[in-house]
Design an enzyme around this catalytic site. Sequence first.
Site, PDB file in Angstrom:
ATOM      1  N   THR A   1       1.519  24.176  -4.735  1.00  0.00           N
ATOM      2  CA  THR A   1       1.292  25.457  -4.060  1.00  0.00           C
ATOM      3  C   THR A   1       1.870  25.467  -2.647  1.00  0.00           C
ATOM      4  O   THR A   1       2.646  26.349  -2.298  1.00  0.00           O
ATOM      5  CB  THR A   1      -0.212  25.785  -3.989  1.00  0.00           C
ATOM      6  OG1 THR A   1      -0.711  25.894  -5.313  1.00  0.00           O
ATOM      7  CG2 THR A   1      -0.456  27.105  -3.253  1.00  0.00           C
TER       8      THR A   1
ATOM      9  N   LYS B   1       1.706  10.638   8.276  1.00  0.00           N
ATOM     10  CA  LYS B   1       1.022  10.112   9.469  1.00  0.00           C
ATOM     11  C   LYS B   1       1.615  10.656  10.776  1.00  0.00           C
ATOM     12  O   LYS B   1       1.474  11.831  11.063  1.00  0.00           O
ATOM     13  CB  LYS B   1       1.041   8.575   9.439  1.00  0.00           C
ATOM     14  CG  LYS B   1       0.123   7.977   8.358  1.00  0.00           C
ATOM     15  CD  LYS B   1      -0.004   6.485   8.526  1.00  0.00           C
ATOM     16  CE  LYS B   1      -0.894   5.831   7.480  1.00  0.00           C
ATOM     17  NZ  LYS B   1      -2.254   5.615   7.933  1.00  0.00           N
TER      18      LYS B   1
ATOM     19  N   PHE C   1       0.861  -1.184   0.000  1.00  0.00           N
ATOM     20  CA  PHE C   1       0.000   0.000   0.000  1.00  0.00           C
ATOM     21  C   PHE C   1       0.894   1.229   0.000  1.00  0.00           C
ATOM     22  O   PHE C   1       1.686   1.430   0.914  1.00  0.00           O
ATOM     23  CB  PHE C   1      -0.918   0.042   1.227  1.00  0.00           C
ATOM     24  CG  PHE C   1      -1.853   1.227   1.180  1.00  0.00           C
ATOM     25  CD1 PHE C   1      -3.118   1.105   0.631  1.00  0.00           C
ATOM     26  CD2 PHE C   1      -1.449   2.470   1.644  1.00  0.00           C
ATOM     27  CE1 PHE C   1      -3.970   2.209   0.549  1.00  0.00           C
ATOM     28  CE2 PHE C   1      -2.288   3.572   1.558  1.00  0.00           C
ATOM     29  CZ  PHE C   1      -3.548   3.439   1.018  1.00  0.00           C
TER      30      PHE C   1
ATOM     31  N   ASP D   1       9.081   3.242   1.723  1.00  0.00           N
ATOM     32  CA  ASP D   1       7.874   3.962   2.136  1.00  0.00           C
ATOM     33  C   ASP D   1       7.656   3.726   3.626  1.00  0.00           C
ATOM     34  O   ASP D   1       7.244   2.652   4.041  1.00  0.00           O
ATOM     35  CB  ASP D   1       6.695   3.448   1.307  1.00  0.00           C
ATOM     36  CG  ASP D   1       5.367   4.077   1.723  1.00  0.00           C
ATOM     37  OD1 ASP D   1       5.295   4.682   2.809  1.00  0.00           O
ATOM     38  OD2 ASP D   1       4.393   3.936   0.953  1.00  0.00           O
TER      39      ASP D   1
END
Lengths: 498, 498
Positions: A379, A355, A215, A324
Amino acid sequence: MALLSRHLTLSLQRNLRLVTPGCRYVSQTATKTVSEFEYDAPSMKTPVPGPRSKELTRQLGEIQNVGAINFFCNYEESRGNYLVDADGNRMLDLYTQISSIPLGYNHPALMKALANPNNLSAFVNRPALGILPPENFPEKLTESLLSIAPSGMTRVQTMACGSCSNENAFKAMFIWYKNKERGTNDPSPEETSSCMINQRPGCPDLSILSFMGAFHGRTMGCLATTHSKIIHKLDIPSFDWPIAPFPRLKYPLEEFVRENAQEEARCLEEVEDLIVKWRQKGKPVAGIVVEPIQSEGGDNHASPDFFIKLRSVARKHGCAFLVDEVQTGGGATGKFWAHEHWGTDDSADLVSFSKKMLTGGYYHRDELQPDKGYRIFNTWMGDPSKNLLLSEVLNVIRRENLLEEVTRSGKALLQGLYELQSRYPHLLSRARGQGTFCAVDARDDVTRDNLLLKIRDKGVLLGGCGEKSIRFRPALVFKEYHAHQFLNIFNDVLSEYK
Amino acid sequence: MALLSRHLTLSLQRNLRLVTPGCRYVSQTATKTVSEFEYDAPSMKTPVPGPRSKELTRQLGEIQNVGAINFFCNYEESRGNYLVDADGNRMLDLYTQISSIPLGYNHPALMKALANPNNLSAFVNRPALGILPPENFPEKLTESLLSIAPSGMTRVQTMACGSCSNENAFKAMFIWYKNKERGTNDPSPEETSSCMINQRPGCPDLSILSFMGAFHGRTMGCLATTHSKIIHKLDIPSFDWPIAPFPRLKYPLEEFVRENAQEEARCLEEVEDLIVKWRQKGKPVAGIVVEPIQSEGGDNHASPDFFIKLRSVARKHGCAFLVDEVQTGGGATGKFWAHEHWGTDDSADLVSFSKKMLTGGYYHRDELQPDKGYRIFNTWMGDPSKNLLLSEVLNVIRRENLLEEVTRSGKALLQGLYELQSRYPHLLSRARGQGTFCAVDARDDVTRDNLLLKIRDKGVLLGGCGEKSIRFRPALVFKEYHAHQFLNIFNDVLSEYK
């Protein structure tokens, strides 16, 4: 149970007194409070969700799909490891907003940071960090994110969330790969004109190799490397990128070293085959992305040896290597980064996070930095107010030695799970974990889901992962006695389970 | 200059006294202060970037690519329309962090909201909104986002940023399209198994139609619909999705009605051709995405008629219609949503937002809601602390009638630009805008970039867009006299320009 030392087993039994199934003995440890700001135990007033949560779910249902809503929360009343819901139920929270609350609820250090008038500006004036950063930005990055940078990495790019972190880490790998391939940073006229209309060679057929069960997020780039649940993927167009098997190990790892090593070798071989195959297909692998522990996919572990070899395979084939750590990072494994358990100084080219880190982003080696401004850009590029809160979190982690605490409470938790799975072998198996980042499998998905509901009604909030696993994702302020508190309740539920 | 009424032209001349090029007359209006919390004028101490900004850029360069950094800011000292930099330079900010600051810097209403102890919890306890929302969530959504929902839309999904908003709006369109196509919400076994490995039919070959010059974000799904600058796209793999021409209109629109209508008809015809062609290719168009004013791409406008017809084309071909208001939304055009200028109650199926809204997200019609939980999902799903700030922003907009103010100051700004382009036709052309959402073209990109630097050194911060445009993106607290203040400075720069 070979890895449980006699001493620890005894102390576990002493603390839990899990002697007679069905009888609940609350140990002395389990009633101690962590500090004045926390509660001392769960307190349940209604089944969950209670009537107020149900009414609010109905209201929210007029605005959004509420199929995933568990219940509504009273965050003001929540404290430390205890989450209070809208009906006044107080639960020991071992799920912490899908593993994203580092210090529990309303931690005094964070409340204090927010009450400090000097910090207000960071919350009301969100800058475009890529063009007009605040003057304290280099200093704040140095004292927060860079102070915990993975070995070999002195560069970090903040982002707003985990998906954006991985999307941009992917882009950094593609840019690096193409510059390497063309031997210059200057694209050809064919590349600059074709890229504007999504065509080769400007938008090249590069790929990222990922693993079954992985994931990495749900925006379209990330989603092409996510393979854990149908509901994430169905109906969304994707890329034809290679997907390798992730080792399916037997637990406890220490008891199945030889078989597990064979399984890992098989997967590594498959990785190399896929890299070759995709290169032949004309879709070369620019990078490999992997979690140190596959989290959503079912808390699937692999050995340090596997990851070190995988990193070598990446290097051998000229692919960048992205670890990751969105779910595993931030301390829950007992080290700040799960990949530190591999015991090497050369773990990765990029490490992404979010997280528990409160801000998203990724670290990377120098050579993965884009050659020009505006190549990796949006941005906001993160949010300094989240960096500010992260600084406070890091201060608390250091001041209170929370990584040691996590190691200690994680041991108690895992030992308790070993004990329970040996007591209830028809219900539980494959207890595993690092620090408090633990999991145990239920008999099947129906049993898992039932157990989660029963445990919740007794005052402990947990989550599932993979096909039939229960995952433990407490905050870093989770102590040994919280583990015992949970284990007592879990034992009650298991002993009554039909 | 047909559209300038005699009255307004006169009042403009009176205010600006732009009589003799090179002579600077500061009008009375231009010296009035907006409120006690603001400064009254720019104040420049060094060229920009000054020595402190340069030193900080060097420091940040050790951590990140700094190719896009303009200068470093002192946000604590910034007020209202004035941005203060690290060297003590105070600039009138007409760029507002790439159009993302709604009320200027350190607005008292936001400072007050942050100082309110009742609000602290929202800032320190970021929930996983999709599973465990705070109990005030339905109420807060109703009083903030839903109070300004586009016509026909009662549903809203918050997200963390503009890219995530569009990524998830795309996913909602794909899910809607596939459910419509299969006539049921239940996927086939072939679909559920193939989706896990990125293959058809589970990951279908659907497409999104976008326009040349469009900008919808830079994560990989969004990026496949972005076609404004090479630097955004180069080296990143993409999807073979159809790209239609966006009308290239002549300005002022009112003077070229017939030619512009022809150009728009040509583009609409091309849209229909592409939809047919991509269906034949086996990559049907699930949705069309368009900005009401192409912003990054050069402030390209189109008529209400064009958008209304485009929406009809979408419906005729069974495509969803997504209006991307990430940059145009939030009031700068004088209406809360730029698409309100189209004058229809049936503008879109989805409307995405971010930037000035402080939170990302998208509104949508009922039928675009996913059929199950967890289909549109991520850990945070937005951030209630941003919703809280947005509520305060909306209160101020209403209390101070800021949309009327924007209309008024936008008129002054655009009239001034008309005046200047007729005075300096060798330098400026194509002045255009809605509210304060204005732009003017420079002779070429080099002139544009030079003008921006000269204007900045005189105390006004502006941004470019497209090939050679200057874009105006002031905050909603930008008043007529700020427009005059800028126009005076712009006139000085233009009159001295070689």
